[in-house]
Write an enzyme that holds these catalytic residues in place. Structure first.
Site, PDB file in Angstrom:
ATOM      1  CG  HIS A 148     -28.840  21.118   0.745  1.00 57.90           C
ATOM      2  ND1 HIS A 148     -29.723  21.843   1.321  1.00 57.90           N
ATOM      3  CD2 HIS A 148     -29.174  20.073   0.427  1.00 57.90           C
ATOM      4  CE1 HIS A 148     -30.715  20.914   1.393  1.00 57.90           C
ATOM      5  NE2 HIS A 148     -30.354  19.810   0.824  1.00 57.90           N
ATOM      6  CE  LYS A 167     -30.648  21.837  -2.804  1.00 64.83           C
ATOM      7  NZ  LYS A 167     -31.027  20.975  -3.921  1.00 64.83           N
TER       8      LYS A 167
HETATM    9  P1  NAP Z   1     -24.265  15.595  -9.044  1.00 67.93           P
HETATM   10  O1  NAP Z   1     -23.236  14.662  -8.370  1.00 67.93           O
HETATM   11  O2  NAP Z   1     -23.853  16.779  -9.586  1.00 67.93           O
HETATM   12  O3  NAP Z   1     -24.764  14.742 -10.334  1.00 67.93           O
HETATM   13  C1  NAP Z   1     -25.533  14.764 -11.118  1.00 67.93           C
HETATM   14  C2  NAP Z   1     -25.413  14.006 -12.514  1.00 67.93           C
HETATM   15  O4  NAP Z   1     -26.188  14.497 -13.419  1.00 67.93           O
HETATM   16  C3  NAP Z   1     -24.003  13.991 -13.128  1.00 67.93           C
HETATM   17  O5  NAP Z   1     -23.832  12.662 -13.559  1.00 67.93           O
HETATM   18  C4  NAP Z   1     -24.204  14.968 -14.101  1.00 67.93           C
HETATM   19  O6  NAP Z   1     -23.080  14.772 -15.281  1.00 67.93           O
HETATM   20  C5  NAP Z   1     -25.592  14.954 -14.627  1.00 67.93           C
HETATM   21  N1  NAP Z   1     -26.076  15.840 -15.512  1.00 67.93           N
HETATM   22  C6  NAP Z   1     -25.708  17.168 -15.219  1.00 67.93           C
HETATM   23  N2  NAP Z   1     -26.464  17.993 -16.165  1.00 67.93           N
HETATM   24  C7  NAP Z   1     -26.864  16.936 -17.125  1.00 67.93           C
HETATM   25  C8  NAP Z   1     -27.495  17.142 -18.608  1.00 67.93           C
HETATM   26  N3  NAP Z   1     -27.878  18.442 -18.817  1.00 67.93           N
HETATM   27  N4  NAP Z   1     -28.018  16.018 -18.885  1.00 67.93           N
HETATM   28  C9  NAP Z   1     -27.757  14.998 -18.304  1.00 67.93           C
HETATM   29  N5  NAP Z   1     -26.932  14.671 -17.373  1.00 67.93           N
HETATM   30  C10 NAP Z   1     -26.680  15.597 -16.608  1.00 67.93           C
HETATM   31  O7  NAP Z   1     -25.533  15.746  -8.229  1.00 67.93           O
HETATM   32  P2  NAP Z   1     -26.058  14.812  -7.090  1.00 67.93           P
HETATM   33  O8  NAP Z   1     -25.745  15.315  -5.727  1.00 67.93           O
HETATM   34  O9  NAP Z   1     -25.884  13.497  -7.428  1.00 67.93           O
HETATM   35  O10 NAP Z   1     -27.742  15.152  -7.185  1.00 67.93           O
HETATM   36  C11 NAP Z   1     -28.465  14.752  -8.584  1.00 67.93           C
HETATM   37  C12 NAP Z   1     -29.849  15.202  -8.231  1.00 67.93           C
HETATM   38  O11 NAP Z   1     -30.483  14.804  -7.181  1.00 67.93           O
HETATM   39  C13 NAP Z   1     -30.004  16.760  -7.982  1.00 67.93           C
HETATM   40  O12 NAP Z   1     -31.138  17.496  -8.697  1.00 67.93           O
HETATM   41  C14 NAP Z   1     -30.224  17.238  -6.529  1.00 67.93           C
HETATM   42  O13 NAP Z   1     -30.598  18.127  -6.152  1.00 67.93           O
HETATM   43  C15 NAP Z   1     -30.884  15.792  -6.539  1.00 67.93           C
HETATM   44  N6  NAP Z   1     -31.092  15.200  -5.037  1.00 67.93           N
HETATM   45  C16 NAP Z   1     -32.222  14.722  -4.768  1.00 67.93           C
HETATM   46  C17 NAP Z   1     -32.111  13.893  -3.352  1.00 67.93           C
HETATM   47  C18 NAP Z   1     -33.597  13.342  -3.131  1.00 67.93           C
HETATM   48  O14 NAP Z   1     -33.608  12.691  -1.917  1.00 67.93           O
HETATM   49  N7  NAP Z   1     -34.386  13.365  -3.926  1.00 67.93           N
HETATM   50  C19 NAP Z   1     -30.995  14.003  -2.373  1.00 67.93           C
HETATM   51  C20 NAP Z   1     -29.881  14.555  -2.830  1.00 67.93           C
HETATM   52  C21 NAP Z   1     -29.827  15.196  -4.275  1.00 67.93           C
HETATM   53  P3  NAP Z   1     -21.965  15.778 -15.416  1.00 67.93           P
HETATM   54  O15 NAP Z   1     -20.842  15.193 -14.378  1.00 67.93           O
HETATM   55  O16 NAP Z   1     -21.491  15.654 -17.015  1.00 67.93           O
HETATM   56  O17 NAP Z   1     -22.268  17.152 -15.389  1.00 67.93           O
END
Ligand code: NAP
Length: 263
Positions: free
Chosen positions: A149, A153
């Protein structure tokens, strides 16, 4: 009638893709977003879609059918419990939940008879990779998982790798793999071990989400491999889940339990 959706994490890489998907889907309507910083989302401002720091406000005074959560486990857990207690169905892509958190969500979903789908991987190809790996593990019982990844992550191993091992464990007896007297010269060299299945996590810039499940047998190897090149690859699974969650009154964990492999 359109499905009224709130997205938590709209600034994130997954969340921003989900915003575009929901806006493009004819029977979906984005009614609000939850963002802890509430800044810089021009698409939402242009369309007049309100963004709230407090999830309570996003759910208050409007019809909300489904919460899509793509944040971090700690925040997501609170969003989900709050939504379920208001009978708002949840479709959750966030990873990193503890087993206790999953059980709490399961309990609240059942008590409130409200559908909830948590899927560590929404890419259909990744679900097929796990499904095919479970078939292969019946016949080739020596298996190791390598997941790769991007370096932002937080959790390791990935939810997909953990789920793959869980699925393999349903068809394979506990097995110690490798040399009986194996020595790790550098601690961690053989990766994490779940019931004998070794899981290796790679984190590098340039990667998105990739996994290889490698099976070894006498004189042969089988590799089942999936690559997500971008976050659009996860949107079909989210779309399917938003539609399916209406049929549920409990938690379903894993997109494979939502897809119909038989017909
Ligand atoms: P990302 O770009 O880091 O986005 C995460 C978002 O959550 C950002 O807007 C962040 O805001 C917010 N956030 C972080 N801490 C927070 C808190 N304490 N309270 C409220 N909001 C918060 O991550 P991503 O790649 O989009 O991934 C998001 C999630 O999806 C992760 O858990 C990842 O592992 C998961 N994921 C899942 C799949 C799937 O298929 N299920 C695929 C990819 C990723 P800030 O910018 O303010 O920190």
């Amino acid at each position: 009638m359109s499905i009224k959706i709130v997205i938590a994490g709209p600034r994130g890489r997954m969340g921003s893709e989900a915003v575009n998907m929901v806006l493009e889907e004819p029977n979906f309507e984005l009614v609000a977003c939850i963002d802890r910083k509430k800044t810089g989302i021009s698409t939402l401002a242009e369309k007049g879609i309100p963004v709230y720091q407090n999830p309570e406000e996003a759910f208050y005074g409007r019809q909300v059918d489904v919460l899509i959560d793509l944040t971090v486990a700690e925040a997501s857990f609170n969003h989900i419990i709050m939504a379920l207690q208001k009978n708002i169905r949840c479709v959750v892509g966030t990873t990193g939940f503890t087993a206790e958190q999953i059980e709490d969500i399961r309990r609240v979903a059942s008590e409130t008879k409200t559908g909830c789908i948590i899927a560590p991987n929404f890419a259909i190809g990744a679900i097929l990779m796990m499904h095919f790996s479970t078939i292969a593990a019946k016949f080739l019982t020596d298996v190791e998982i390598i997941e790769k990844h991007h370096d932002n992550k937080i959790d390791a191993p990935s939810g997909t790798a953990i789920k793959t091992a869980e699925m393999i464990k349903t068809v394979r007896d506990t097995k110690r793999q490798g040399h009986h007297d194996e020595i790790e010269v550098l601690k961690g060299a053989r990766g994490a071990v779940d019931d004998g299945i070794h899981i290796h996590s790679v984190r590098l810039p340039g990667l998105v989400a990739h996994q290889e499940v490698i099976f070894g047998g006498e004189g042969q190897q089988l590799t089942i491999k999936h690559d997500s090149m971008n976050r659009k690859s996860f949107m079909d699974g989210i779309k399917i889940s938003v539609n399916k969650v209406f049929d549920l009154e409990e938690l379903v964990y894993g997109l494979e339990n939502v897809l119909d492999f038989e017909s």
